[in-house]
Design an enzyme around this catalytic site. Structure first.
Site, PDB file in Angstrom:
ATOM      1  N   GLN A  95      30.249  47.387  28.353  1.00  0.00           N
ATOM      2  CA  GLN A  95      31.379  46.952  27.507  1.00  0.00           C
ATOM      3  C   GLN A  95      31.408  45.814  26.750  1.00  0.00           C
ATOM      4  OE1 GLN A  95      33.556  44.445  31.043  1.00  0.00           O
ATOM      5  NE2 GLN A  95      32.824  46.075  31.711  1.00  0.00           N
ATOM      6  N   HIS A  97      34.526  43.133  24.353  1.00  0.00           N
ATOM      7  CA  HIS A  97      35.886  42.663  24.435  1.00  0.00           C
ATOM      8  C   HIS A  97      36.300  42.224  23.119  1.00  0.00           C
ATOM      9  CE1 HIS A  97      35.653  42.559  28.531  1.00  0.00           C
ATOM     10  NE2 HIS A  97      34.924  41.567  28.637  1.00  0.00           N
ATOM     11  N   GLU A 114      34.411  34.806  27.095  1.00  0.00           N
ATOM     12  CA  GLU A 114      34.029  34.569  28.522  1.00  0.00           C
ATOM     13  C   GLU A 114      32.757  33.843  28.784  1.00  0.00           C
ATOM     14  OE1 GLU A 114      32.474  38.878  30.544  1.00  0.00           O
ATOM     15  OE2 GLU A 114      34.649  38.761  29.792  1.00  0.00           O
ATOM     16  N   HIS A 171      27.855  43.882  26.735  1.00  0.00           N
ATOM     17  CA  HIS A 171      27.247  43.189  28.003  1.00  0.00           C
ATOM     18  C   HIS A 171      27.810  43.920  29.412  1.00  0.00           C
ATOM     19  CE1 HIS A 171      31.553  41.815  27.633  1.00  0.00           C
ATOM     20  NE2 HIS A 171      31.838  41.901  29.110  1.00  0.00           N
ATOM     21  N   ARG A 191      35.038  50.197  27.048  1.00  0.00           N
ATOM     22  CA  ARG A 191      33.710  50.655  27.507  1.00  0.00           C
ATOM     23  C   ARG A 191      32.814  51.298  26.642  1.00  0.00           C
ATOM     24  NH1 ARG A 191      37.521  52.817  31.660  1.00  0.00           N
ATOM     25  NH2 ARG A 191      37.687  51.303  33.126  1.00  0.00           N
TER      26      ARG A 191
END
Length: 320
Positions: A95, A97, A114, A171, A191
């Site tokens: 996936q 972001h 993150e 990642h 995804r």
């Protein structure tokens, strides 16, 4: 108000989840496929509440909105951070972001940068971190061809590793890994690949190929890691990352260590051992799986323990 805010976690079922959140941390999990503990969260998909003291029972999003003084009167309209413990019994999807601009435009919420602290990992466990395509055209061609081995970068991991995962980074957390994740308060995930697996109803999960091409960092570049460690009376403080969105620390407490406030507020999660937190002369017991916020009104605190480990975070300049 001179007291910490202990937060009630929210448990999330996932197709790839397991039982470690119950077996190791003692949480009341909803099923044997529980993948995420949203430990400190004000996100609408899983908002925690204060467990103790003056604001017991108050949801964190409500507290943030109605008592901004506890967070040093921030400019961010939403509580900007989200702390998770993730039990990846099986691999998560591959996936990516978006950043804030894309996330706000297309999803109506922040993007997601993150980072991961590897709490534990099976022998030979690995993550997917980055890719080998040099252009968007090459990336798209490799995805269309299903050339996942050629496209994706696999990295072996072990307990104690740390990874910074900026928005745009392809990642996946591999199976057999437990992590503490510090992230922006966002639940937007695109995804790329889900190993062709199916849910209990025999359905595959949606993929988001075009969005992934739009937001992925191409070519991939590893961020620089500059860990800083200091030791006082046998206690160790490690700074893993200082980013625009958060600063993340590991506190290893072997005796007693006093802290002074250096940020608007501080988030803390006990990932190993037990001990105590002292604020304004009052002692609060700490156990593995406890999560708390030290609000702006707490200027100093002391941690005590014989072998207690915590991951802590503070908001970065874009979140203050």
């Amino acid at each position: 108000m001179q007291e910490p805010l202990f937060i009630q976690p929210v448990l999330q079922e996932k197709i790839w989840g397991g039982t470690k959140l119950r077996d190791i941390y003692g949480y009341d999990i909803p099923s044997n496929h529980t993948g995420e503990c949203w430990a400190i969260s004000a996100h609408p998909d899983g908002t925690g509440a204060v467990e103790n003291g003056t604001y017991a029972g108050t949801r964190l999003d409500v507290l943030y909105a109605e008592h901004p003084e506890l967070f040093e009167n921030p400019t961010s309209p939403v509580f900007p951070l989200l702390t998770k413990i993730i039990d990846a019994a099986e691999a998560l999807s591959v996936q990516v972001h978006p950043d804030d601009a894309y996330g706000l435009k297309h999803e109506g919420e922040l993007g997601k940068t993150e980072c991961w602290y590897i709490i534990d990992a099976d022998d030979d466990a690995e993550i997917i971190y980055g890719h080998n395509a040099q252009t968007k055209e090459q990336f798209s061609e490799m995805v269309d061809a299903g050339d996942w081995e050629g496209l994706l970068r696999h990295i072996k991991v072990k307990k104690g590793d740390f990874f910074f995962v900026p928005s745009g980074t392809i990642h996946a957390i591999g199976g057999g890994i437990t992590i503490l994740e510090t992230q922006q308060s966002s639940n937007t995930t695109y995804r790329v690949y889900d190993f062709d697996r199916k849910d209990d109803q025999g359905n595959t999960r949606d993929l988001h190929i075009q969005q992934s091409i739009d937001v992925s960092m191409i070519p991939h570049k590893d961020p620089a890691n500059h860990f800083e460690t200091s030791t006082v009376d046998g206690n160790t403080v490690t700074t893993f990352i200082e980013s625009d969105y958060f600063t993340v620390y590991k506190w290893n407490i072997l005796s007693e260590l006093a802290f002074k406030k250096t940020a608007p507020y501080t988030l803390g999660s006990v990932i190993e051992g037990s001990g105590s937190l002292t604020v304004a002369g009052k002692v609060y017991p700490l156990h593995k799986g406890d999560h708390f916020i030290l609000p702006a009104t707490v200027s100093a605190w002391t941690l005590s323990g014989s072998n207690m480990e915590l991951i802590a975070s503070t908001p970065g300049p874009k979140n203050s």
